[in-house]
Design a protein around this motif. Structure first.
Motif, PDB file in Angstrom:
ATOM      1  N   GLY A  85      -8.360   8.667  -7.882  1.00 38.44           N
ATOM      2  CA  GLY A  85      -9.186   9.863  -8.014  1.00 38.44           C
ATOM      3  C   GLY A  85      -9.575  10.253  -9.437  1.00 38.44           C
ATOM      4  N   THR A  86      -8.935   9.636 -10.434  1.00 42.29           N
ATOM      5  CA  THR A  86      -9.139  10.105 -11.809  1.00 42.29           C
ATOM      6  C   THR A  86     -10.557   9.812 -12.323  1.00 42.29           C
ATOM      7  OG1 THR A  86      -6.817   9.678 -12.170  1.00 42.29           O
ATOM      8  CG2 THR A  86      -8.140  10.014 -14.130  1.00 42.29           C
ATOM      9  N   ARG A 118      -7.272   0.674  -1.296  1.00 46.78           N
ATOM     10  CA  ARG A 118      -6.995  -0.534  -2.094  1.00 46.78           C
ATOM     11  C   ARG A 118      -6.628  -1.665  -1.143  1.00 46.78           C
ATOM     12  NH1 ARG A 118      -3.172   1.867  -7.046  1.00 46.78           N
ATOM     13  NH2 ARG A 118      -4.513   3.662  -7.452  1.00 46.78           N
ATOM     14  N   ARG A 157       3.137   0.820   1.146  1.00 47.23           N
ATOM     15  CA  ARG A 157       1.945   0.278   0.489  1.00 47.23           C
ATOM     16  C   ARG A 157       0.878   0.011   1.544  1.00 47.23           C
ATOM     17  NH1 ARG A 157       2.568  -5.069  -2.528  1.00 47.23           N
ATOM     18  NH2 ARG A 157       3.236  -4.013  -4.413  1.00 47.23           N
ATOM     19  N   LEU A 158      -0.180   0.801   1.483  1.00 44.76           N
ATOM     20  CA  LEU A 158      -1.211   0.750   2.521  1.00 44.76           C
ATOM     21  C   LEU A 158      -2.562   0.441   1.901  1.00 44.76           C
ATOM     22  CD1 LEU A 158       0.241   3.924   4.038  1.00 44.76           C
ATOM     23  CD2 LEU A 158      -0.069   1.854   5.377  1.00 44.76           C
ATOM     24  N   PHE A 193      -4.547   4.989   1.761  1.00 42.29           N
ATOM     25  CA  PHE A 193      -3.389   5.865   1.558  1.00 42.29           C
ATOM     26  C   PHE A 193      -3.905   7.184   1.024  1.00 42.29           C
ATOM     27  CE2 PHE A 193      -3.294   5.371  -3.084  1.00 42.29           C
ATOM     28  CZ  PHE A 193      -4.063   4.223  -3.226  1.00 42.29           C
ATOM     29  N   GLN A 214      -3.557  10.434  -1.678  1.00 42.48           N
ATOM     30  CA  GLN A 214      -2.980  10.947  -2.931  1.00 42.48           C
ATOM     31  C   GLN A 214      -3.232  12.443  -3.047  1.00 42.48           C
ATOM     32  OE1 GLN A 214      -4.747   8.842  -6.250  1.00 42.48           O
ATOM     33  NE2 GLN A 214      -3.194   7.226  -6.196  1.00 42.48           N
ATOM     34  N   GLU A 270      -5.488  16.948 -12.575  1.00 41.85           N
ATOM     35  CA  GLU A 270      -6.079  16.467 -13.824  1.00 41.85           C
ATOM     36  C   GLU A 270      -6.346  17.676 -14.717  1.00 41.85           C
ATOM     37  OE1 GLU A 270      -6.216  13.201 -13.899  1.00 41.85           O
ATOM     38  OE2 GLU A 270      -6.424  12.617 -11.787  1.00 41.85           O
ATOM     39  N   ARG A 311       1.983   0.992 -16.775  1.00 43.93           N
ATOM     40  CA  ARG A 311       1.216   1.383 -15.590  1.00 43.93           C
ATOM     41  C   ARG A 311       0.015   0.466 -15.379  1.00 43.93           C
ATOM     42  NH1 ARG A 311       1.704   4.876 -12.602  1.00 43.93           N
ATOM     43  NH2 ARG A 311      -0.335   5.850 -12.663  1.00 43.93           N
ATOM     44  N   THR A 350       7.989   4.260  -6.226  1.00 45.53           N
ATOM     45  CA  THR A 350       7.330   5.161  -7.183  1.00 45.53           C
ATOM     46  C   THR A 350       6.513   6.186  -6.397  1.00 45.53           C
ATOM     47  OG1 THR A 350       7.202   3.356  -8.754  1.00 45.53           O
ATOM     48  CG2 THR A 350       5.850   5.280  -9.218  1.00 45.53           C
ATOM     49  N   LEU A 351       6.968   7.427  -6.457  1.00 44.12           N
ATOM     50  CA  LEU A 351       6.305   8.480  -5.677  1.00 44.12           C
ATOM     51  C   LEU A 351       5.041   8.958  -6.368  1.00 44.12           C
ATOM     52  CD1 LEU A 351       9.405  10.700  -4.807  1.00 44.12           C
ATOM     53  CD2 LEU A 351       8.199   9.139  -3.281  1.00 44.12           C
ATOM     54  N   GLY A 357       2.656   8.820 -10.341  1.00 45.63           N
ATOM     55  CA  GLY A 357       2.489   8.280 -11.683  1.00 45.63           C
ATOM     56  C   GLY A 357       1.320   8.956 -12.357  1.00 45.63           C
ATOM     57  N   GLY A 358       1.356   8.963 -13.675  1.00 43.80           N
ATOM     58  CA  GLY A 358       0.238   9.568 -14.388  1.00 43.80           C
ATOM     59  C   GLY A 358       0.337   9.346 -15.870  1.00 43.80           C
ATOM     60  N   GLY A 359      -0.558   9.995 -16.584  1.00 41.31           N
ATOM     61  CA  GLY A 359      -0.545   9.872 -18.032  1.00 41.31           C
ATOM     62  C   GLY A 359      -1.811  10.418 -18.640  1.00 41.31           C
ATOM     63  N   ALA A 415      -1.068  11.318 -10.043  1.00 41.93           N
ATOM     64  CA  ALA A 415      -1.343  11.267  -8.604  1.00 41.93           C
ATOM     65  C   ALA A 415      -0.061  10.902  -7.874  1.00 41.93           C
ATOM     66  CB  ALA A 415      -2.446  10.261  -8.294  1.00 41.93           C
ATOM     67  N   ARG A 453       4.395   7.856   0.693  1.00 48.38           N
ATOM     68  CA  ARG A 453       5.737   7.593   0.127  1.00 48.38           C
ATOM     69  C   ARG A 453       6.581   8.868   0.136  1.00 48.38           C
ATOM     70  NH1 ARG A 453       4.370   3.346  -4.795  1.00 48.38           N
ATOM     71  NH2 ARG A 453       3.110   1.982  -3.478  1.00 48.38           N
TER      72      ARG A 453
HETATM   73  P1  HAM Z   1      -1.335   4.930  -9.454  1.00 50.66           P
HETATM   74  O1  HAM Z   1      -0.039   4.680 -10.115  1.00 50.66           O
HETATM   75  O2  HAM Z   1      -2.215   3.755  -9.229  1.00 50.66           O
HETATM   76  O3  HAM Z   1      -2.089   6.018 -10.348  1.00 50.66           O
HETATM   77  O4  HAM Z   1      -1.115   5.660  -8.082  1.00 50.66           O
HETATM   78  C1  HAM Z   1      -0.369   6.859  -8.001  1.00 50.66           C
HETATM   79  C2  HAM Z   1       0.542   6.829  -6.794  1.00 50.66           C
HETATM   80  O5  HAM Z   1      -0.230   6.555  -5.619  1.00 50.66           O
HETATM   81  C3  HAM Z   1       1.596   5.743  -6.806  1.00 50.66           C
HETATM   82  O6  HAM Z   1       2.714   6.122  -7.552  1.00 50.66           O
HETATM   83  C4  HAM Z   1       1.923   5.594  -5.329  1.00 50.66           C
HETATM   84  O7  HAM Z   1       2.840   6.618  -4.935  1.00 50.66           O
HETATM   85  C5  HAM Z   1       0.584   5.862  -4.676  1.00 50.66           C
HETATM   86  N1  HAM Z   1      -0.055   4.596  -4.304  1.00 50.66           N
HETATM   87  C6  HAM Z   1      -0.759   3.749  -5.073  1.00 50.66           C
HETATM   88  N2  HAM Z   1      -1.175   2.688  -4.368  1.00 50.66           N
HETATM   89  C7  HAM Z   1      -0.729   2.855  -3.107  1.00 50.66           C
HETATM   90  C8  HAM Z   1      -0.834   2.103  -1.897  1.00 50.66           C
HETATM   91  N3  HAM Z   1      -1.510   0.961  -1.826  1.00 50.66           N
HETATM   92  N4  HAM Z   1      -0.217   2.591  -0.782  1.00 50.66           N
HETATM   93  C9  HAM Z   1       0.470   3.754  -0.815  1.00 50.66           C
HETATM   94  N5  HAM Z   1       0.592   4.511  -1.929  1.00 50.66           N
HETATM   95  C10 HAM Z   1       0.006   4.067  -3.058  1.00 50.66           C
HETATM   96  C11 HAM Z   1      -3.306   6.523 -10.066  1.00 50.66           C
HETATM   97  O8  HAM Z   1      -3.898   6.365  -9.037  1.00 50.66           O
HETATM   98  C12 HAM Z   1      -3.846   7.388 -11.171  1.00 50.66           C
HETATM   99  N6  HAM Z   1      -5.162   7.882 -10.760  1.00 50.66           N
HETATM  100  C13 HAM Z   1      -2.896   8.532 -11.464  1.00 50.66           C
HETATM  101  C14 HAM Z   1      -3.421   9.415 -12.547  1.00 50.66           C
HETATM  102  C15 HAM Z   1      -4.038  10.607 -12.379  1.00 50.66           C
HETATM  103  N7  HAM Z   1      -3.390   9.154 -13.835  1.00 50.66           N
HETATM  104  C16 HAM Z   1      -3.972  10.140 -14.489  1.00 50.66           C
HETATM  105  N8  HAM Z   1      -4.391  11.015 -13.613  1.00 50.66           N
END
Ligand code: HAM
Length: 438
Positions: free
Chosen positions: A81-82, A111, A119-120, A123, A125, A129, A256, A280-281, A283-285, A305, A310
């Motif tokens: 979503g970022t 994805r 892992r779907l 999914f 989020q 931001e 990341r 990993t529930l 993550g961000g930065g 996000a 999870r």
């Molecule tokens: P990301 O680490 O790719 O970051 O995803 C954030 C969270 O989304 C992961 O920690 C995980 O819990 C969940 N997630 C990711 N992929 C999957 C999947 N295939 N199935 C289930 N859960 C999943 C971001 O997406 C960044 N946009 C975060 C962010 C926001 N950074 C800055 N602002």
């Protein structure tokens, strides 16, 4: 032909929706408590938006995007979503209206990953931001928000990992140090990492290949290559987390999976509940360069996000309270017509009600009302119509009464307002209503 949902894209049936609504409601509240407002962006964007912001060398862009051509356009279902939030922020020139913007969102992401527990492919989020605050206080606030929400949900065994990769100059310095360290061992790296050594060496730190991980374990740390400003930001963040009493672990190897980050990075993990390897529930930065790279002014940003599937796996079971339901059980066509009017009146009083208009026996309507967990059943048969009453059967408190037709809505509301008698059990005995087929 039998159809099934696409692999990795799940239905959520009503029995599970209550838990989702609970998550969404508590997250909204947590975000609003920290001054965030909701933003909604399309689920699809131009492919180029994700390629440029997430980075050509990332797994997301190289392997996981659902991309298709439509006319002259290449479109992609959003993998996160970022990028969309930053695009909307720049497109609507939000920076010209307010110095700091705090947005949150909840929604599906896509994805094409290998499906496993947690892992779907579709999914969900929930994310936040912040635009316009160079921080580190906003960094600390976001980490605190996540930690507090997970704790509120009852998720134990939480681990907060924090790291930094610095801004452009620190990254360039570190990149040189990393290449100098890895180059003599280039032949031992996986094929992908050998390529990334040329194109994007920092990605190698995130490699899952065992031979890469072994080499990377001895690599120099980014913390030794930070500029003074980046070091100051990093150390102040740690002092703020200390002031909040928030437990954290410093992970200098945290990079990341997305290329847009600068300075602070963080992840929250847990081994609670039914979480497996995908623990990993959230993550961000920081992504201080993204807004400018999208044609906006140089405005810093940070966010996170959370993966809601999870979170559901990690959190303890909880009963989600449902509003009490009434079932109107009419026998015969005239009673069904009257039942529709009764139901309308009840709804006008804010009472949840459904009409069982199937024309079934009273017994079967009562059985269904019980299996729905209904609080009351309102029986209408020939005799009730003649006497202008409705027979009210309280399925939880046992007991029944004939209520004058005109008073039925207020009587039901009155009963619902009374506290339940302890140990009140559903009453399953069918009642005799005139005209009831036996
Ligand atoms: P990301 O680490 O790719 O970051 O995803 C954030 C969270 O989304 C992961 O920690 C995980 O819990 C969940 N997630 C990711 N992929 C999957 C999947 N295939 N199935 C289930 N859960 C999943 C971001 O997406 C960044 N946009 C975060 C962010 C926001 N950074 C800055 N602002």
């Amino acid at each position: 032909m039998k159809f099934r949902a696409v692999k990795g894209m799940n239905d959520t049936l009503p029995a599970d929706v209550g838990r989702w609504q609970y998550l969404e409601a508590t997250f909204r509240r947590a975000a609003q408590l920290a001054g965030f407002s909701e933003v909604r962006t399309p689920h699809m964007e131009q492919t180029e938006l994700f390629v440029r912001s997430i980075g050509t060398e990332t797994d997301v862009v190289q392997k996981e995007m659902y991309t298709f051509e439509r006319g002259r356009h290449s479109l992609t279902l959003r993998p996160e979503g970022t990028a969309s939030a930053a695009r909307a922020y720049v497109q609507h020139k939000v920076f010209s209206k307010e110095p700091v913007t705090r947005w949150y969102y909840i929604g599906p992401m896509f994805r094409a990953e290998n499906v496993q527990r947690g892992r779907l492919r579709q999914f969900h989020q929930a994310g936040c931001e912040v635009f316009g605050d160079a921080g580190p206080a906003s960094d600390a606030e976001l980490i605190q928000l996540l930690y507090a929400w997970f704790t509120e949900l009852g998720i134990g065994d939480l681990e907060v990992c924090v790291g930094t990769i610095g801004n452009a100059e620190s990254k360039a310095r570190y990149r040189d140090a990393l290449v100098a360290f890895l180059e003599p061992h280039a032949a031992e790296l996986s094929e992908t990492s050998q390529r990334r050594l040329e194109t994007n060496p920092l990605r190698i730190l995130d490699s899952k290949a065992p031979q890469d991980q072994e080499l990377v374990a001895g690599a120099p740390s980014i913390l030794e290559h930070l500029t003074d400003e980046d070091r100051e930001h990093w150390e102040e963040l740690l002092s703020q987390l200390d002031a909040l009493g928030l437990p954290y672990r410093i992970d200098p190897g945290l990079v990341r999976g997305l290329d847009y980050y600068s300075r602070t990075l963080f992840e929250l993990k847990s081994n609670a509940g039914e979480l497996g390897a995908q623990n990993t529930l959230a993550g961000g930065g920081r992504y201080d360069a993204m807004v400018e790279s999208m044609g906006g002014p140089a405005i810093p940003a940070i966010g996170f996000a959370i993966g809601l599937e999870r979170v559901l796996l990690a959190m303890p079971e909880r009963d989600v309270a449902r509003e009490p339901l009434c079932v109107v059980a009419p026998v015969g066509a005239a009673a069904i017509r009257e039942g529709l009017i009764v139901a309308r009146e009840l709804r006008e009083h804010g009472i949840c009600v459904e009409v069982d208009g199937r024309g079934n026996s009273l017994k079967s309507m009562l059985r269904r009302a019980n299996s729905l967990g209904a609080r009351m059943c309102l029986l209408i048969g020939e005799s009730e119509l003649e006497r202008s009453v409705v027979q009210l059967k309280d399925l939880e408190q046992r007991g029944q009464e004939d209520v004058p037709r005109k008073d039925i809505a207020s009587r039901v509301a009155e009963r619902l307002a009374q506290p339940l008698a302890p140990g009140g059990e559903p009453n399953n005995t069918p009642t005799n209503v005139s005209g009831a087929p036996s």
